[in-house]
Structure formats: structure tokens, C-alpha cells
Design a protein around this motif. Structure first.
Motif, mmCIF file in Angstrom:
data_model
loop_
_atom_site.group_PDB
_atom_site.id
_atom_site.type_symbol
_atom_site.label_atom_id
_atom_site.label_comp_id
_atom_site.label_asym_id
_atom_site.label_seq_id
_atom_site.Cartn_x
_atom_site.Cartn_y
_atom_site.Cartn_z
ATOM 1 N N ASP A 105 -19.804 -22.645 43.012
ATOM 2 C CA ASP A 105 -21.223 -22.442 43.302
ATOM 3 C C ASP A 105 -21.776 -23.485 44.280
ATOM 4 O O ASP A 105 -22.980 -23.656 44.408
ATOM 5 N N GLU A 106 -20.890 -24.164 44.979
ATOM 6 C CA GLU A 106 -21.300 -25.204 45.923
ATOM 7 C C GLU A 106 -21.313 -24.639 47.349
ATOM 8 O O GLU A 106 -20.406 -23.916 47.760
ATOM 9 N N ASP A 107 -22.360 -24.976 48.083
ATOM 10 C CA ASP A 107 -22.425 -24.568 49.484
ATOM 11 C C ASP A 107 -21.284 -25.224 50.261
ATOM 12 O O ASP A 107 -21.064 -26.437 50.131
ATOM 13 N N PRO A 108 -20.540 -24.471 51.063
ATOM 14 C CA PRO A 108 -19.444 -25.062 51.839
ATOM 15 C C PRO A 108 -19.882 -26.245 52.706
ATOM 16 O O PRO A 108 -19.097 -27.170 52.937
ATOM 17 N N GLN A 109 -21.127 -26.238 53.167
ATOM 18 C CA GLN A 109 -21.605 -27.338 53.991
ATOM 19 C C GLN A 109 -21.704 -28.637 53.202
ATOM 20 O O GLN A 109 -21.521 -29.736 53.742
ATOM 21 N N VAL A 110 -22.009 -28.526 51.914
ATOM 22 C CA VAL A 110 -22.048 -29.718 51.052
ATOM 23 C C VAL A 110 -20.637 -30.285 50.909
ATOM 24 O O VAL A 110 -20.420 -31.507 50.970
ATOM 25 N N TYR A 111 -19.677 -29.394 50.708
ATOM 26 C CA TYR A 111 -18.277 -29.808 50.597
ATOM 27 C C TYR A 111 -17.823 -30.512 51.875
ATOM 28 O O TYR A 111 -17.231 -31.605 51.827
ATOM 29 N N ILE A 112 -18.115 -29.922 53.023
ATOM 30 C CA ILE A 112 -17.726 -30.517 54.303
ATOM 31 C C ILE A 112 -18.460 -31.837 54.530
ATOM 32 O O ILE A 112 -17.915 -32.776 55.112
ATOM 33 N N GLY A 113 -19.681 -31.930 54.056
ATOM 34 C CA GLY A 113 -20.432 -33.174 54.207
ATOM 35 C C GLY A 113 -19.734 -34.348 53.542
ATOM 36 O O GLY A 113 -19.815 -35.483 54.031
ATOM 37 N N GLU A 143 -13.602 -16.138 40.213
ATOM 38 C CA GLU A 143 -12.903 -16.793 39.104
ATOM 39 C C GLU A 143 -13.623 -18.053 38.649
ATOM 40 O O GLU A 143 -13.121 -18.742 37.753
ATOM 41 N N GLN A 144 -14.792 -18.326 39.259
ATOM 42 C CA GLN A 144 -15.596 -19.500 38.906
ATOM 43 C C GLN A 144 -14.732 -20.771 38.858
ATOM 44 O O GLN A 144 -14.661 -21.491 37.856
ATOM 45 N N THR A 175 -10.452 -25.604 36.543
ATOM 46 C CA THR A 175 -10.969 -24.602 35.615
ATOM 47 C C THR A 175 -11.060 -23.299 36.405
ATOM 48 O O THR A 175 -11.775 -23.216 37.407
ATOM 49 N N ARG A 176 -10.310 -22.314 35.951
ATOM 50 C CA ARG A 176 -10.255 -21.035 36.659
ATOM 51 C C ARG A 176 -10.383 -19.898 35.638
ATOM 52 O O ARG A 176 -9.571 -19.822 34.717
ATOM 53 N N ALA A 177 -11.398 -19.087 35.823
ATOM 54 C CA ALA A 177 -11.643 -17.962 34.904
ATOM 55 C C ALA A 177 -11.708 -18.439 33.455
ATOM 56 O O ALA A 177 -11.166 -17.796 32.544
ATOM 57 N N GLY A 178 -12.333 -19.599 33.262
ATOM 58 C CA GLY A 178 -12.510 -20.113 31.912
ATOM 59 C C GLY A 178 -11.314 -20.830 31.336
ATOM 60 O O GLY A 178 -11.355 -21.290 30.194
#
Length: 215
Positions: A105-113, A143-144, A175-178
Motif C-alpha cells: 500500500d506504499e506509493d512507489p515514489q515513497v519507496y524510490i525516495g 497478495e498484500q 508477509t504474503r497473502a497473510g
């Protein structure tokens, strides 16, 4: 003007006397002029710039004395100082840990930042395009996926004039699909001089090899 013999003799005699006086004057005065001129000109020692800090030698200073195993400074033989080497190692480790940390649920731009300050501009562009790829984002949301990365420095693979390649193992708590799990992969990370700093220049799985010097 017409001169008779007597006048010509007198004139010649006068010229001889004048020239003799000039010669005597130059012989006596010359040393005095030199010493006076020398006092106005800086000596070689005075004109030599004072020696001050010049930064790390490139290439590094060699070792002329006998090598003492108990007091051996290997950094004198490397193109990177101890501080640069430590900075590069820290950078490689932090990059791999940050690369392996993300959320669905994280914006890709935050990750790249988080990665931007660690990498070159060219690599930042490549990472941004990969993170924003629709297929990757769709899978992570479906898959959250939540990943927390850590990294371990393994060893140095190569050292060139402008770059160092570290082998770094990245580990993820997933954590993938719970469901909880983990993943591990070793990377070859090239740290290179980029202007006045060190940056991650390239990386790829360690078993595929890695180009060394960046120029």
C-alpha cells in the motif's frame, strides 16, 4: 668638420680616456648592482609554496620500508582511504536493506525516495521504472505483500581505481497473502565515485557477475 692631425690625436686620446673610465666604473659597480637586485628578487626557497594538506594521494603513497605484519597499513596500497572504504561498505549494506523493504500500500515514489540518496541518478531512474511497473504493483496489492529487508556484508569482490564491488546478502521477512515467510539473495553491489561522493552505481545477483571499474 675638418680636423688637422693634432686635433684628431687629441680627440682620439680623449675617447680612450673616457672608455677606460667607463670600464673601471662597470668593473667596480657591477657586484654592487647584483647584490642590490638580488635583494629585490625572492630566493628559490621563498618562492616555493608552503607544504599543506593536499588530500588523499592518487595513486596512494607506496611503502618503501620493510613490511611489518603487525603494523601493516593496506590502505596505503589501495585507491580508497580507510574512511572511503567504510563509507562504501555502509552504503552497499544500507542500499540492499532499503531495496528489500516495501509495502503493497506504499506509493512507489515513497519507496524510490528512500533509495534516491544512495544511488546515482541513472540508477535511480532504472529503479523508479521498475517499481512503478503495473505487473509488480498489481501482484503486491493482490497478495498484500509486506517486506522488511536487512543486509549482511559478505566480502569484497573487486577493487578498481574508481569503484569497489561488495558481495552483500539481502534477507527479507515477508508477509504474503497473510502468511509469514522469508527470502535471501546475494547481490554484487558496485559503489563508485560520483562527483564528490560515493554512490551505488550498479547491482545485480552475485551469480551473474558484475562489471568493475566505472572509469
Amino acid at each position: 668638420m675638418n680636423l688637422n692631425d693634432r686635433q684628431r690625436k687629441l680627440l682620439f686620446g680623449g675617447l680612450v680616456v673616457v672608455l677606460a673610465l667607463v670600464g673601471v666604473y662597470l668593473t667596480i659597480a657591477a657586484p654592487g648592482d647584483d647584490s642590490g637586485g638580488a635583494s629585490d628578487r625572492p630566493s628559490a626557497a621563498a618562492s616555493t609554496p608552503s607544504t599543506g594538506p593536499t588530500g588523499p594521494a592518487s595513486p596512494p603513497a607506496g611503502i618503501q620500508s620493510a613490511v611489518n605484519p603487525n603494523d601493516f597499513d593496506v590502505y596505503r596500497l589501495l585507491p580508497f582511504s580507510r574512511q572511503e572504504f567504510a563509507t562504501a561498505a555502509d552504503l552497499a549494506q544500507r542500499f540492499v536493506a532499503a531495496y528489500g523493504t516495501y509495502r503493497f500500500d506504499e506509493d512507489p515514489q515513497v519507496y524510490i525516495g528512500r533509495l534516491a540518496g544512495l544511488v546515482t541518478e541513472a540508477l535511480r531512474g532504472e529503479l523508479a521504472r521498475g517499481a512503478a511497473a503495473p505487473g509488480i504493483q498489481d501482484e503486491r496489492r493482490r497478495e498484500q505483500v509486506v517486506a522488511q529487508g536487512t543486509a549482511t556484508l559478505d566480502r569484497v569482490r573487486d577493487i578498481e581505481d574508481n569503484s569497489i564491488i561488495f558481495l552483500v546478502t539481502g534477507k527479507q521477512q515477508l508477509t504474503r497473502a497473510g502468511k509469514n515467510g522469508g527470502d535471501s539473495k546475494q547481490w554484487a553491489v558496485t559503489i563508485a565515485r560520483d562527483g564528490g561522493s560515493l554512490k551505488v552505481y550498479a547491482f545485480q545477483p552475485a551469480d551473474t557477475g558484475q562489471a568493475g571499474d566505472t572509469g
